[in-house]
Enzyme design. Structure first.
Site: not given
Ligand SMILES: NC(=O)c1ccc[n+]([C@@H]2O[C@H](COP(=O)([O-])OP(=O)(O)OC[C@H]3O[C@@H](n4cnc5c(N)ncnc54)[C@H](O)[C@@H]3O)[C@@H](O)[C@H]2O)c1
Length: 261
Positions: A143, A156
């Site tokens: 992130s 986080y």
């Molecule tokens: N959205 C943002 O702004 C952002 C920014 C930086 C980093 N990220 C990172 O991107 C990655 C994906 O997140 P996203 O934004 O697509 O969110 P999201 O919530 O849309 O997707 C996350 C997915 O992970 C799954 N998940 C959660 N816990 C789990 C577990 N224990 N085992 C298996 N699956 C699990 C959830 O069911 C969900 O489908 C994450 O690592 C997040 O930290 C997101």
């Protein structure tokens, strides 16, 4: 020359692929020719994504995994090898977010965030590396929080900064085996995590407060835009494909330059 971005006969696992950045990554890897295991805690969402990939002409399987549970992760990887005969690409993307001032984080909450975000990437990288051949690639989702601090993100930030350190150590240790280990650090992206912050106690999505935050995040990017899940998915493809063959221990920041501000 663009053949270097193609993944014929490759097999990929993407965790957290039932939503957001993982969903887009699974779709892009499948579009490049890989057979993709769409893995998520939420099997219904994983199934929806895998079915869509199949409809689009790709090949995908849905599997339930809890990345915080090493036995579940090992089962996912060994099951993939049994099903497809190999594993070339592991995208450790599943993640959760807890907003809590540092003085209020409980030990249980801290453990939970680190178990999914940091230990999940450890278990996923370990299990994958045990079965991977030279030429394989591991990509972990970090992130933009690795570059600056905002209030309420202590657990986080610790998990993602720890993930960055883990990537480098894995890259050093796995390099001699021809396995590359890299990260993608997305900027603020509309997804389940970011939308989830704007749901009130009655479960209703608050569009106005969501749009206000999106506008704030847009303002910190020199390019004046926020990311979409597909932007990080393209970075995943680059790191996973032969086009990225000289990259290891590297983190691509997909945030419109927000890390510089
Ligand atoms: N959205 C943002 O702004 C952002 C920014 C930086 C980093 N990220 C990172 O991107 C990655 C994906 O997140 P996203 O934004 O697509 O969110 P999201 O919530 O849309 O997707 C996350 C997915 O992970 C799954 N998940 C959660 N816990 C789990 C577990 N224990 N085992 C298996 N699956 C699990 C959830 O069911 C969900 O489908 C994450 O690592 C997040 O930290 C997101």
């Amino acid at each position: 020359m663009t053949k270097a971005f193609e993944l014929p006969d490759k097999v990929a696992i993407v965790t957290g692929a039932g939503s957001g950045i993982g969903e887009a990554s699974a779709q892009v890897l499948a579009g490049a020719g890989a057979r993709v295991v769409v893995a998520d805690l939420d099997l219904d969402n994983a199934t929806r994504v895998a079915e869509q990939i199949d409809k689009d002409g790709g090949r995908a399987l849905a599997r339930r995994v809890d990345v915080a549970d090493p036995a579940s992760v090992t089962e996912l990887v060994t099951g993939t090898v049994t099903e497809f005969g190999r594993l070339d690409i592991q995208v450790n993307n599943a993640g959760i977010m807890l907003r809590r001032p540092v003085l209020e984080i409980s030990p249980e909450e801290f453990d939970q965030v680190l178990s999914v975000n940091l230990k999940g990437q450890l278990y996923g990288s370990q299990a994958a590396a045990r079965v991977m051949e030279p030429g394989s690639s591991i990509v972990n989702t970090l992130s933009t929080i690795i570059d600056f601090s905002t209030a309420g993100t202590g657990s986080y930030a610790a998990s993602k900064k720890g993930g960055e350190a883990l990537i480098r150590t894995f890259a050093v240790e796995l390099g001699p085996r021809g396995i590359r280990v890299n990260g993608v650090a997305p900027g603020w992206t509309e997804s389940g995590i970011t939308r989830g912050r704007h749901v009130n106690e009655r479960g209703e999505f608050q569009q106005e407060s969501f749009d206000q935050l999106a506008a704030k995040m847009t303002a910190v990017s020199p390019l004046g835009t926020v990311a979409e899940p597909i932007d990080s998915a393209y970075a995943v493809l680059y790191l996973a494909s032969p086009a990225g063959r000289l990259l290891t221990g590297h983190v691509i920041r997909v945030n419109g330059g927000a890390s510089m501000t």
